[in-house]
Design a protein around this motif. Structure first.
Motif, PDB file in Angstrom:
ATOM      1  N   CYS A   8      34.974 140.357 -48.624  1.00 30.19           N
ATOM      2  CA  CYS A   8      35.954 140.388 -49.711  1.00 30.19           C
ATOM      3  C   CYS A   8      37.192 141.175 -49.315  1.00 30.19           C
ATOM      4  O   CYS A   8      37.111 142.170 -48.598  1.00 30.19           O
ATOM      5  N   VAL A  22      39.798 136.770 -50.367  1.00 24.14           N
ATOM      6  CA  VAL A  22      38.395 136.382 -50.481  1.00 24.14           C
ATOM      7  C   VAL A  22      37.780 137.224 -51.593  1.00 24.14           C
ATOM      8  O   VAL A  22      37.988 138.435 -51.640  1.00 24.14           O
ATOM      9  N   TYR A  23      37.060 136.573 -52.478  1.00 28.11           N
ATOM     10  CA  TYR A  23      36.460 137.275 -53.606  1.00 28.11           C
ATOM     11  C   TYR A  23      35.110 136.675 -53.949  1.00 28.11           C
ATOM     12  O   TYR A  23      34.769 135.568 -53.525  1.00 28.11           O
ATOM     13  N   TYR A  29      31.052 133.062 -52.844  1.00 31.38           N
ATOM     14  CA  TYR A  29      32.269 133.642 -52.292  1.00 31.38           C
ATOM     15  C   TYR A  29      33.322 132.550 -52.194  1.00 31.38           C
ATOM     16  O   TYR A  29      33.033 131.426 -51.794  1.00 31.38           O
ATOM     17  N   LYS A  30      34.551 132.915 -52.582  1.00 28.29           N
ATOM     18  CA  LYS A  30      35.658 131.972 -52.600  1.00 28.29           C
ATOM     19  C   LYS A  30      36.873 132.623 -51.948  1.00 28.29           C
ATOM     20  O   LYS A  30      36.919 133.836 -51.789  1.00 28.29           O
ATOM     21  N   ALA A  31      37.864 131.786 -51.621  1.00 24.78           N
ATOM     22  CA  ALA A  31      39.121 132.307 -51.096  1.00 24.78           C
ATOM     23  C   ALA A  31      40.263 131.485 -51.671  1.00 24.78           C
ATOM     24  O   ALA A  31      40.157 130.269 -51.806  1.00 24.78           O
ATOM     25  N   ASN A  67      42.446 127.741 -54.744  1.00 26.55           N
ATOM     26  CA  ASN A  67      41.219 128.005 -53.990  1.00 26.55           C
ATOM     27  C   ASN A  67      41.127 127.024 -52.837  1.00 26.55           C
ATOM     28  O   ASN A  67      41.263 125.825 -53.027  1.00 26.55           O
TER      29      ASN A  67
END
Length: 129
Positions: A8, A22-23, A29-31, A67
């Protein structure tokens, strides 16, 4: 910070032309894109749209804030993030993806089609907050 959350934060592509955030959302997890080099300073970053998207309904969405990486899941056995989907807005394509951190603290994100050995890896460096 838990090992699973080490990915993250804000990351800049090694060539300096892209920054992603990134979170974690739930266990996923996504970016998202927070900055990119558009080579045209007469237009605001907010101007650029996802015009190569195969879904006509999504072609008007803005690239900034979009995203581009979803569904990554942390694998504690390998200390990697696996089974994600990465979106290439430049070509309107989705790819399988995985991510890992190097001993030097670099983020390696691999995009591939079914087989990891036939993919492309992007290298990012962490930006300090």
């Amino acid at each position: 910070m838990a090992a699973s959350n080490m990915v993250c934060g804000k990351w800049q592509l090694q060539d300096g032309k892209l920054i992603v955030q990134v979170y974690r959302e739930g266990e996923e997890y996504k970016a998202k894109i927070v900055w990119f080099d558009d080579h045209d300073d007469t237009k605001n970053l907010d101007y650029w749209k996802d015009d190569q998207n195969p879904d006509p309904a999504l072609r008007s969405r803005k690239i900034l804030g979009m995203n581009v990486l979803e569904k990554l899941a942390y694998n504690p056995t390998t200390n990697t993030w696996e089974d994600g989907i990465i979106y290439d807005a430049k070509h309107g394509k989705h790819w399988n993806s995985s991510a890992s951190l190097t001993k030097e603290g670099l983020l390696k994100v691999k995009g591939y089609w079914h087989f990891k050995f036939m993919g492309k890896t992007l290298t990012f460096k962490r930006l300090n907050s």
